[in-house]
Design a protein around this motif. Structure first.
Motif, PDB file in Angstrom:
ATOM      1  N   PRO A 194       1.133  -3.590   4.301  1.00 35.22           N
ATOM      2  CA  PRO A 194       0.079  -3.039   5.163  1.00 35.22           C
ATOM      3  C   PRO A 194       0.287  -3.384   6.639  1.00 35.22           C
ATOM      4  CG  PRO A 194      -0.866  -4.326   3.361  1.00 35.22           C
ATOM      5  CD  PRO A 194       0.609  -4.494   3.298  1.00 35.22           C
TER       6      PRO A 194
ATOM      7  N   SER B 130       0.464   5.293   1.176  1.00 37.46           N
ATOM      8  CA  SER B 130      -0.354   6.302   1.849  1.00 37.46           C
ATOM      9  C   SER B 130      -0.272   7.625   1.096  1.00 37.46           C
ATOM     10  CB  SER B 130       0.148   6.516   3.284  1.00 37.46           C
ATOM     11  OG  SER B 130       0.025   5.335   4.027  1.00 37.46           O
TER      12      SER B 130
ATOM     13  N   GLU C 202      -7.090   0.258   7.083  1.00 39.54           N
ATOM     14  CA  GLU C 202      -6.414   0.536   5.815  1.00 39.54           C
ATOM     15  C   GLU C 202      -7.073  -0.121   4.612  1.00 39.54           C
ATOM     16  OE1 GLU C 202      -2.266  -0.461   6.148  1.00 39.54           O
ATOM     17  OE2 GLU C 202      -1.907   1.041   7.692  1.00 39.54           O
TER      18      GLU C 202
ATOM     19  N   ILE D  57      -4.859   5.354   2.973  1.00 40.53           N
ATOM     20  CA  ILE D  57      -4.266   4.624   1.847  1.00 40.53           C
ATOM     21  C   ILE D  57      -4.735   5.209   0.516  1.00 40.53           C
ATOM     22  CG2 ILE D  57      -3.998   2.361   0.740  1.00 40.53           C
ATOM     23  CD1 ILE D  57      -2.687   2.671   3.563  1.00 40.53           C
TER      24      ILE D  57
ATOM     25  N   THR E 299       0.833  -1.198   0.000  1.00 39.23           N
ATOM     26  CA  THR E 299       0.000   0.000   0.000  1.00 39.23           C
ATOM     27  C   THR E 299       0.868   1.249   0.000  1.00 39.23           C
ATOM     28  OG1 THR E 299      -0.095  -0.062   2.422  1.00 39.23           O
ATOM     29  CG2 THR E 299      -1.907  -1.113   1.244  1.00 39.23           C
TER      30      THR E 299
END
Length: 135
Positions: A34, A25, A55, A103, A23
């Protein structure tokens, strides 16, 4: 002598077709496995379940969690000597993966994507690649 500062984090390793779910952000320049930081009093299982729900909007089945290792490296974007300690688990989930909260994007990465990830994730990628779990 100054002791090093440790950022204690948990990560969920989800593998599919020898790639790993990662992921990114909002506002960050690297992809991360994650997970996140534990809140006071949380167990690994509680913190990981909370972070993954926040998330990715899926529920981790704590009964299926499998410890994958603990890895340490210089924390990306922090001053020298600040170390991130990443305790990693795999485990089954229910629900549909969907980026939420902070995310911006989720992506399945392979070993050739090492240039897109943080230092601690590179060590994790190396370990998974060495174990023939990541191409």
């Amino acid at each position: 002598m100054q002791s090093k500062k440790i950022i204690d984090k948990l990560a969920w390793i989800e593998l599919k077709d020898k790639s790993i779910l990662s992921t990114k952000s909002y506002g960050k320049d690297k992809y991360y496995i994650p997970g996140g930081k534990r809140e006071p009093g949380e167990t690994d299982e509680q913190a990981l379940a909370r972070e993954i729900w926040e998330e990715l909007n899926v529920s981790i089945d704590s009964k299926t969690l499998h410890y994958m290792g603990t890895f340490e490296a210089q924390a990306h974007g922090h001053s020298e000597g600040i170390i991130v300690k990443m305790t990693c688990y795999s485990g089954e989930y229910s629900g549909e993966l969907k980026a939420s909260s902070e995310i911006e994007e989720m992506k399945w990465l392979t070993y050739s994507d090492r240039d897109k990830i943080s230092e601690v994730d590179k060590i994790i990628f190396d370990s998974l690649h060495h174990s023939n779990l990541l191409d």
